[in-house]
Design a protein around this motif. Structure first.
Motif, mmCIF file in Angstrom:
data_model
loop_
_atom_site.group_PDB
_atom_site.id
_atom_site.type_symbol
_atom_site.label_atom_id
_atom_site.label_comp_id
_atom_site.label_asym_id
_atom_site.label_seq_id
_atom_site.Cartn_x
_atom_site.Cartn_y
_atom_site.Cartn_z
ATOM 1 N N SER A 1 0.697 -1.204 -0.046
ATOM 2 C CA SER A 1 0.070 0.053 0.084
ATOM 3 C C SER A 1 0.833 1.305 -0.065
ATOM 4 O O SER A 1 0.294 2.403 -0.338
ATOM 5 N N LEU B 1 -5.706 -1.226 0.996
ATOM 6 C CA LEU B 1 -5.922 -0.217 0.172
ATOM 7 C C LEU B 1 -6.701 -0.453 -1.185
ATOM 8 O O LEU B 1 -6.215 -1.357 -1.763
ATOM 9 N N THR C 1 -8.766 3.475 2.221
ATOM 10 C CA THR C 1 -7.821 2.595 3.072
ATOM 11 C C THR C 1 -8.374 2.037 4.457
ATOM 12 O O THR C 1 -8.685 2.911 5.268
#
Length: 410
Positions: free
Chosen positions: A250, A269, A286
């Protein structure tokens, strides 16, 4: 969100074949499964009067900029004026719009009926397989040329070099300029019907992201989750997809899918977008997958959320794009994470996933009512995790309207 693989796939099916009877409004409620026919066709809800107005505005813009002709191959801009994008191939299809008079669309003869059924252009001229289509282009250009002087062409900016070379050869007495300024000005201000399509795409994307997060399970791969996301979007009549990134992945703003499997107590995410009638959405969420997010994750997440809020507050009517970027960047920098915010704040969106205006330092463009753009600050710490929160915004006469539903702080 930058260009994604899903936009390539979605773009191929964003404007499918529909008959003239499909001109009209067919509303699919956000978050519900679309009827089979709607999933297959995604037929235009923009009536022919919309495209007639666009052609009129194009001709007015050409006059203002002292152009005499607009030329476009199949592209997003072609679709914007015609209502249909047949795609490019080795067979020439070309739109020619003079400053005054009737636009002409040149295509293979066997494509005339398909083009007429799916476009808002009435003058469709066909060429036979054994013929040179550029002779037809030259004939049309001679009829459209201003008398007693050379004409000036606004060339659609994605036109292939091969076509440009043939155009300059066949259109004698014409000078060619980049038409990007024409098309950008016309498309940057969204009409109410365009905003409605974007709202629908956003609603489908939000519901699909939420449904995908609810089905996460230990052992899934990023590809598994991305496929699930695409299925959820398709079930809502809004084809699309997106990036799925676990844990350290991420922290890569444009990371591709990895082979790793999802484990508990980690960051997930999802950056996604889908389309309704050719108009797109772009949303990033997220989340923490597990029992309780770490203190560091909560801290970083809330800083990013505050940065997004600062950008919204700074985005007043006619504010400069760079001022909005600066407002978000200041929050992250003051919190000590400035080096980890590695991309611009956002970008415009509409028929393209990325289009003007761009929220970036150095862009003095003023944000006018009708402009739609993303607000997506992020903090990316390599080998740890990244956080990006992205929402879609509309500038109105009174200020920003956030079209998506913002996530809450932790």
């Amino acid at each position: 969100m930058e260009r994604r693989e899903f936009f390539t796939a979605a773009g191929l099916i964003a404007t499918p074949l529909v008959g003239r009877a499909a001109w009209g409004v067919r509303r699919i409620e956000p978050g519900t499964a679309a009827p089979d026919a709607a999933r297959r066709t995604q037929g235009p809800t923009l009536g022919p009067e919309v495209f007639a107005r666009r052609i009129e505005r194009l001709q007015e813009e050409l006059k203002t900029r002292k152009y005499d002709l607009f030329v476009a191959e199949p592209s997003t801009n072609f679709q914007y004026f015609v209502g249909y994008n047949p795609g490019r191939s080795e067979r020439l299809i070309l739109l020619m719009v003079p400053t005054a008079g009737t636009p002409a669309l040149i295509c293979p003869s066997f494509e005339i009926e398909r083009i007429k059924r799916n476009s808002a252009i009435s003058d469709v001229r066909g060429w036979e397989e054994q013929d040179d289509p550029w002779g037809l282009v030259g004939k049309a250009g001679r009829a459209m040329k201003p008398p007693h002087r050379n004409g000036v062409v606004a060339l659609e900016p994605t036109t292939s070099y091969q076509s440009y070379d043939r155009l300059t050869d066949k259109l004698g007495g014409w000078r060619f300029n980049n038409g990007a300024g024409v098309t950008e000005r016309l498309r940057i201000i969204k009409s109410p019907e365009e905003i409605e399509m974007i709202r629908r795409a956003i609603a489908a994307t939000e519901a699909s992201i939420a449904a995908t997060f609810s089905q996460l399970a230990v052992g899934m791969t990023e590809r598994d989750v991305a496929a699930l996301l695409s299925r959820e979007m398709a079930s809502r009549g809004s084809p699309g997809g997106g990036l799925v990134q676990f844990g350290p992945a991420s922290a890569l703003p444009h990371g591709g899918p990895s082979a790793g499997q999802l484990q508990r107590e980690t960051v997930v995410l999802i950056d996604a977008g889908s389309r309704v009638e050719g108009y797109t959405s772009d949303i990033t969420r997220t989340n923490w997958f597990g029992d309780a997010p770490s203190d560091e994750f909560k801290k970083v997440y809330n800083i990013v959320h505050d940065a997004q809020s600062a950008a919204i507050a700074a985005a007043t009517p006619l504010a400069q794009c760079q001022e909005v970027d600066r407002a978000a960047r200041k929050v992250i920098t003051d919190a000590g994470y400035g080096q980890y915010f590695t991309h611009r704040l956002g970008h415009g969106m509409g028929m393209d996933g990325h289009e003007p205006p761009y929220m970036v330092e150095g862009n003095e463009t003023r944000i006018e009512p009708g402009m739609v753009f993303t607000d997506e600050p992020g903090i990316y710490q390599l080998n740890k995790f990244g956080v990006r929160i992205e929402d879609d915004c509309l500038m109105t006469e009174k200020g920003i309207e956030v079209l998506s539903k913002r996530a809450a702080k932790l």
